[in-house]
Scaffold this active site. Structure first.
Site, PDB file in Angstrom:
ATOM      1  N   ASP A  16      21.892  16.302  19.208  1.00  0.00           N
ATOM      2  CA  ASP A  16      23.387  17.354  18.717  1.00  0.00           C
ATOM      3  C   ASP A  16      23.636  17.775  16.995  1.00  0.00           C
ATOM      4  O   ASP A  16      22.963  17.757  16.819  1.00  0.00           O
ATOM      5  CB  ASP A  16      24.837  17.132  19.475  1.00  0.00           C
ATOM      6  CG  ASP A  16      25.554  18.180  19.777  1.00  0.00           C
ATOM      7  OD1 ASP A  16      25.275  19.118  19.776  1.00  0.00           O
ATOM      8  OD2 ASP A  16      26.640  17.758  19.766  1.00  0.00           O
ATOM      9  N   HIS A  46      16.545  24.690  18.218  1.00  0.00           N
ATOM     10  CA  HIS A  46      16.485  24.559  19.265  1.00  0.00           C
ATOM     11  C   HIS A  46      14.613  23.671  19.124  1.00  0.00           C
ATOM     12  O   HIS A  46      13.856  23.061  19.212  1.00  0.00           O
ATOM     13  CB  HIS A  46      17.000  25.133  20.456  1.00  0.00           C
ATOM     14  CG  HIS A  46      17.811  25.620  20.839  1.00  0.00           C
ATOM     15  ND1 HIS A  46      18.827  24.151  21.310  1.00  0.00           N
ATOM     16  CD2 HIS A  46      18.878  26.418  22.217  1.00  0.00           C
ATOM     17  CE1 HIS A  46      20.311  24.596  21.310  1.00  0.00           C
ATOM     18  NE2 HIS A  46      19.553  25.517  21.791  1.00  0.00           N
ATOM     19  N   LEU A 106       5.970   2.938  23.854  1.00  0.00           N
ATOM     20  CA  LEU A 106       7.098   3.888  23.985  1.00  0.00           C
ATOM     21  C   LEU A 106       7.181   4.325  25.975  1.00  0.00           C
ATOM     22  O   LEU A 106       6.665   4.829  25.788  1.00  0.00           O
ATOM     23  CB  LEU A 106       7.136   4.854  23.082  1.00  0.00           C
ATOM     24  CG  LEU A 106       8.970   5.235  22.915  1.00  0.00           C
ATOM     25  CD1 LEU A 106       9.653   4.383  22.967  1.00  0.00           C
ATOM     26  CD2 LEU A 106       9.217   6.090  21.614  1.00  0.00           C
TER      27      LEU A 106
HETATM   28  C1  IPE Z   1      21.832  20.158  21.028  1.00  0.00           C
HETATM   29  O1  IPE Z   1      21.854  21.142  20.174  1.00  0.00           O
HETATM   30  C2  IPE Z   1      20.813  20.944  22.267  1.00  0.00           C
HETATM   31  C3  IPE Z   1      21.363  20.973  23.309  1.00  0.00           C
HETATM   32  C4  IPE Z   1      22.194  20.436  24.399  1.00  0.00           C
HETATM   33  C5  IPE Z   1      20.909  21.748  25.061  1.00  0.00           C
HETATM   34  P1  IPE Z   1      23.490  22.593  20.722  1.00  0.00           P
HETATM   35  O2  IPE Z   1      22.769  23.096  21.058  1.00  0.00           O
HETATM   36  O3  IPE Z   1      25.005  21.448  21.367  1.00  0.00           O
HETATM   37  O4  IPE Z   1      23.924  22.847  19.392  1.00  0.00           O
HETATM   38  P2  IPE Z   1      25.183  22.651  18.320  1.00  0.00           P
HETATM   39  O5  IPE Z   1      26.087  21.513  19.528  1.00  0.00           O
HETATM   40  O6  IPE Z   1      25.890  24.366  19.018  1.00  0.00           O
HETATM   41  O7  IPE Z   1      25.048  22.852  17.195  1.00  0.00           O
HETATM   42 MG    MG Z   2      26.530  20.821  21.139  1.00  0.00          MG
END
Ligand code: IPE
Ligand code: MG
Length: 226
Positions: A2, A19, A113
């Protein structure tokens, strides 16, 4: 995993850049877990709830999934990583799904793994699907109500041969499970890190493992030195 979006925004970039930046953290985690002899690493990449996000972000993540596998499959295979997946995989678009299935097939007999990608995964969805499986068997007369046990429920989950997680690590300062492995996490140790996922490195994982080593897991029993 996250904090991708927040990581990008804090640098004045679009969420999708976060991402993209997640890949380095995945590399570090896979490499470190492999070197430590960890047998199973599950990455919560996309939840059943993540489909609610703006279409452009969802498409971006799905495209990234496909290109991530394409870019890394040779290296993962060389390192004997076995790729698995958990979740409602039928929800995935054809392109990423095919890439995933071929990676699973190619690495299926590797003995390093086990890297499990949780995709369109939800703990409640998994329990719901398990209940349907069991109900279907009862309806067909292949199972009795008295056969419903914790063991038979566990073996109706998506990956019955994968053990329950010892530790669940969540990054970015949020302290909740967000529908991750609800059935399997009954006795998992929870570890929360304030580091955003794109910044999560080997040293942060080392800290998590160090913390885990200090924990006393009693599983409801008393310590052995009682
Ligand atoms: C995690 O990062 C990736 C996914 C859930 C796909 P987020 O996209 O939730 O990033 P924040 O929480 O908005 O910073
Ligand atoms: Mg998030």
């Amino acid at each position: 995993m996250d904090g991708n979006g927040r990581g990008a925004r804090s640098h004045g970039l679009k969420r999708i850049e976060g991402h993209k930046a997640a890949e380095k953290a995945i590399h570090d985690s896979v490499e470190y877990c492999g070197s430590m002899g960890v047998e199973y690493l599950t990455l919560y990449a996309f939840s059943t709830e993540n489909w609610k996000r703006p279409k452009a972000e969802v498409i971006f993540i799905m495209t990234l999934l496909k290109s991530f596998i394409k870019r890394n499959i040779d290296n993962l295979d060389r390192n004997r990583v076995r790729i698995k997946a958990t979740g409602r995989l039928d929800d995935l678009p054809q392109g990423p799904l095919n890439e995933l299935l071929s990676a699973m097939k190619r690495t299926g007999s590797n003995e390093g793994l086990n890297l499990i990608l949780a995709l369109s995964y939800g703990g409640r969805a998994e329990i719901t699907d398990a209940m349907r499986k069991i109900a279907g068997k009862i309806e067909a007369g292949r199972m009795q109500i008295s056969d419903i046990t914790e063991e038979s429920i566990s073996s109706s989950m998506y990956l019955p041969d994968v053990p329950d997680p010892d530790i669940i690590i969540r990054t970015s300062g949020e302290q909740r499970l967000s529908n991750f492995l609800l059935w399997e996490s009954a006795y998992s140790e929870l570890y929360f890190s304030d580091v955003l996922w794109p910044d999560f490195r080997r040293k942060h994982l080392e800290e998590a493992f160090e913390d885990y080593r200090k924990r006393r897991r009693r599983f409801g029993d008393l310590d052995s030195d009682r």
